[in-house]
Design a protein around this motif. Sequence first.
Motif, PDB file in Angstrom:
ATOM      1  N   LEU A   1     -12.377 -27.903 -35.722  1.00 49.63           N
ATOM      2  CA  LEU A   1     -13.401 -27.277 -36.555  1.00 49.63           C
ATOM      3  C   LEU A   1     -13.978 -26.092 -35.799  1.00 49.63           C
ATOM      4  N   GLN A   2     -13.879 -24.934 -36.392  1.00 50.37           N
ATOM      5  CA  GLN A   2     -14.501 -23.762 -35.800  1.00 50.37           C
ATOM      6  C   GLN A   2     -16.018 -23.849 -35.995  1.00 50.37           C
ATOM      7  N   PRO A   3     -16.801 -23.064 -35.250  1.00 55.58           N
ATOM      8  CA  PRO A   3     -18.253 -23.082 -35.453  1.00 55.58           C
ATOM      9  C   PRO A   3     -18.604 -22.855 -36.929  1.00 55.58           C
ATOM     10  N   ASN A   4     -19.539 -23.614 -37.432  1.00 55.67           N
ATOM     11  CA  ASN A   4     -20.024 -23.574 -38.811  1.00 55.67           C
ATOM     12  C   ASN A   4     -19.034 -24.102 -39.840  1.00 55.67           C
ATOM     13  N   ALA A   5     -17.896 -24.657 -39.408  1.00 58.33           N
ATOM     14  CA  ALA A   5     -16.959 -25.265 -40.349  1.00 58.33           C
ATOM     15  C   ALA A   5     -17.574 -26.549 -40.897  1.00 58.33           C
ATOM     16  N   ARG A   6     -17.187 -26.895 -42.122  1.00 55.84           N
ATOM     17  CA  ARG A   6     -17.710 -28.137 -42.704  1.00 55.84           C
ATOM     18  C   ARG A   6     -16.832 -28.572 -43.869  1.00 55.84           C
ATOM     19  N   MET A   7     -16.942 -29.835 -44.194  1.00 54.31           N
ATOM     20  CA  MET A   7     -16.351 -30.367 -45.416  1.00 54.31           C
ATOM     21  C   MET A   7     -17.393 -30.124 -46.493  1.00 54.31           C
ATOM     22  N   PRO A   8     -17.123 -29.203 -47.436  1.00 51.85           N
ATOM     23  CA  PRO A   8     -18.174 -28.806 -48.375  1.00 51.85           C
ATOM     24  C   PRO A   8     -18.540 -29.860 -49.415  1.00 51.85           C
TER      25      PRO A   8
ATOM     26  N   GLY B   1     -13.428 -38.263 -30.839  1.00 56.25           N
ATOM     27  CA  GLY B   1     -13.780 -36.925 -30.352  1.00 56.25           C
ATOM     28  C   GLY B   1     -12.921 -36.497 -29.176  1.00 56.25           C
ATOM     29  N   LEU B   2     -12.301 -35.326 -29.276  1.00 55.12           N
ATOM     30  CA  LEU B   2     -11.474 -34.782 -28.199  1.00 55.12           C
ATOM     31  C   LEU B   2     -12.202 -33.719 -27.389  1.00 55.12           C
ATOM     32  N   SER B   3     -12.937 -32.835 -28.075  1.00 57.41           N
ATOM     33  CA  SER B   3     -13.687 -31.793 -27.379  1.00 57.41           C
ATOM     34  C   SER B   3     -14.793 -31.267 -28.287  1.00 57.41           C
ATOM     35  N   GLY B   4     -15.805 -30.675 -27.668  1.00 54.80           N
ATOM     36  CA  GLY B   4     -16.923 -30.149 -28.441  1.00 54.80           C
ATOM     37  C   GLY B   4     -17.708 -31.271 -29.118  1.00 54.80           C
ATOM     38  N   VAL B   5     -18.558 -30.877 -30.067  1.00 50.99           N
ATOM     39  CA  VAL B   5     -19.377 -31.843 -30.802  1.00 50.99           C
ATOM     40  C   VAL B   5     -19.310 -31.506 -32.285  1.00 50.99           C
ATOM     41  N   SER B   6     -18.880 -32.470 -33.079  1.00 53.82           N
ATOM     42  CA  SER B   6     -18.936 -32.337 -34.533  1.00 53.82           C
ATOM     43  C   SER B   6     -19.946 -33.351 -35.050  1.00 53.82           C
ATOM     44  N   THR B   7     -20.479 -33.101 -36.223  1.00 49.75           N
ATOM     45  CA  THR B   7     -21.463 -34.001 -36.819  1.00 49.75           C
ATOM     46  C   THR B   7     -20.867 -34.608 -38.073  1.00 49.75           C
ATOM     47  N   TRP B   8     -20.890 -35.916 -38.120  1.00 48.37           N
ATOM     48  CA  TRP B   8     -20.349 -36.663 -39.254  1.00 48.37           C
ATOM     49  C   TRP B   8     -21.507 -37.310 -39.998  1.00 48.37           C
ATOM     50  N   ARG B   9     -21.625 -37.038 -41.281  1.00 43.73           N
ATOM     51  CA  ARG B   9     -22.643 -37.683 -42.114  1.00 43.73           C
ATOM     52  C   ARG B   9     -21.958 -38.859 -42.801  1.00 43.73           C
TER      53      ARG B   9
ATOM     54  N   PRO C   1     -15.844 -24.362 -30.818  1.00 43.74           N
ATOM     55  CA  PRO C   1     -14.939 -25.225 -31.591  1.00 43.74           C
ATOM     56  C   PRO C   1     -15.091 -26.682 -31.170  1.00 43.74           C
ATOM     57  N   ALA C   2     -14.817 -27.577 -32.094  1.00 48.57           N
ATOM     58  CA  ALA C   2     -14.822 -29.015 -31.821  1.00 48.57           C
ATOM     59  C   ALA C   2     -13.513 -29.585 -32.368  1.00 48.57           C
ATOM     60  N   SER C   3     -12.923 -30.501 -31.621  1.00 53.32           N
ATOM     61  CA  SER C   3     -11.690 -31.115 -32.118  1.00 53.32           C
ATOM     62  C   SER C   3     -11.795 -32.626 -32.033  1.00 53.32           C
ATOM     63  N   CYS C   4     -11.061 -33.277 -32.919  1.00 49.03           N
ATOM     64  CA  CYS C   4     -11.054 -34.726 -32.971  1.00 49.03           C
ATOM     65  C   CYS C   4      -9.699 -35.209 -33.463  1.00 49.03           C
ATOM     66  N   LEU C   5      -9.430 -36.452 -33.180  1.00 51.21           N
ATOM     67  CA  LEU C   5      -8.225 -37.109 -33.645  1.00 51.21           C
ATOM     68  C   LEU C   5      -8.630 -37.987 -34.818  1.00 51.21           C
ATOM     69  N   CYS C   6      -7.936 -37.846 -35.953  1.00 42.30           N
ATOM     70  CA  CYS C   6      -8.270 -38.597 -37.161  1.00 42.30           C
ATOM     71  C   CYS C   6      -7.119 -39.531 -37.516  1.00 42.30           C
ATOM     72  N   MET C   7      -7.438 -40.799 -37.711  1.00 45.43           N
ATOM     73  CA  MET C   7      -6.430 -41.768 -38.115  1.00 45.43           C
ATOM     74  C   MET C   7      -6.851 -42.407 -39.430  1.00 45.43           C
ATOM     75  N   LEU C   8      -5.983 -42.322 -40.408  1.00 42.90           N
ATOM     76  CA  LEU C   8      -6.216 -42.930 -41.711  1.00 42.90           C
ATOM     77  C   LEU C   8      -5.314 -44.145 -41.824  1.00 42.90           C
ATOM     78  N   SER C   9      -5.912 -45.296 -42.170  1.00 45.63           N
ATOM     79  CA  SER C   9      -5.100 -46.497 -42.282  1.00 45.63           C
ATOM     80  C   SER C   9      -5.462 -47.266 -43.564  1.00 45.63           C
ATOM     81  N   PRO C  10      -4.476 -47.632 -44.369  1.00 48.66           N
ATOM     82  CA  PRO C  10      -3.074 -47.280 -44.190  1.00 48.66           C
ATOM     83  C   PRO C  10      -2.864 -45.793 -44.438  1.00 48.66           C
ATOM     84  N   GLY C  11      -1.682 -45.326 -44.117  1.00 53.63           N
ATOM     85  CA  GLY C  11      -1.327 -43.920 -44.324  1.00 53.63           C
ATOM     86  C   GLY C  11      -0.907 -43.670 -45.757  1.00 53.63           C
ATOM     87  N   VAL C  12      -1.840 -43.159 -46.550  1.00 53.66           N
ATOM     88  CA  VAL C  12      -1.520 -42.903 -47.967  1.00 53.66           C
ATOM     89  C   VAL C  12      -1.758 -41.455 -48.370  1.00 53.66           C
ATOM     90  N   LEU C  13      -2.322 -40.653 -47.482  1.00 55.39           N
ATOM     91  CA  LEU C  13      -2.681 -39.272 -47.835  1.00 55.39           C
ATOM     92  C   LEU C  13      -1.562 -38.304 -47.484  1.00 55.39           C
TER      93      LEU C  13
END
Length: 140
Positions: free
Chosen positions: A32-39, A53-61, A92-104
Amino acid sequence: MPELINLGALQLKFLQSKETTGGSVDLFEMTLQPNARMPIPHYHESWDETIYGLSGVSTWRVDGKDIDLGTGDTVFIKRGIVHGFSNRSNDPASCLCMLSPGVLGPQYFKEMAALLTGGAPDPAKMKEIMLRYGLVPVAP
């Protein structure tokens, strides 16, 4: 070879998908670049999500509460729980995302990327794509 998907202020690197794991998981790195968001706050109908979380800080609501995710932190989002995310920092902030089960799989993100490259995205089209892939948008 990982698959890269560019959504402007968000970049994804798909490492494993429902296709490569027989539906077990989807696994991708998200930057996520600075100011990036899921709208659009949303929930998933048929999968859980774990974020590391891999690097930086992201905020999850998540379920109405803000959670800052730093390096080494995790967030678990059970299916049916409303959530969204943003990068409120100047780095920038980066993270590893795992969806289970994998349907997306990566196709959802490819469709959204195509929609976003055409200028201002059509909210009705965004909603249609989200619903088709099992993401249910919720009014903010």
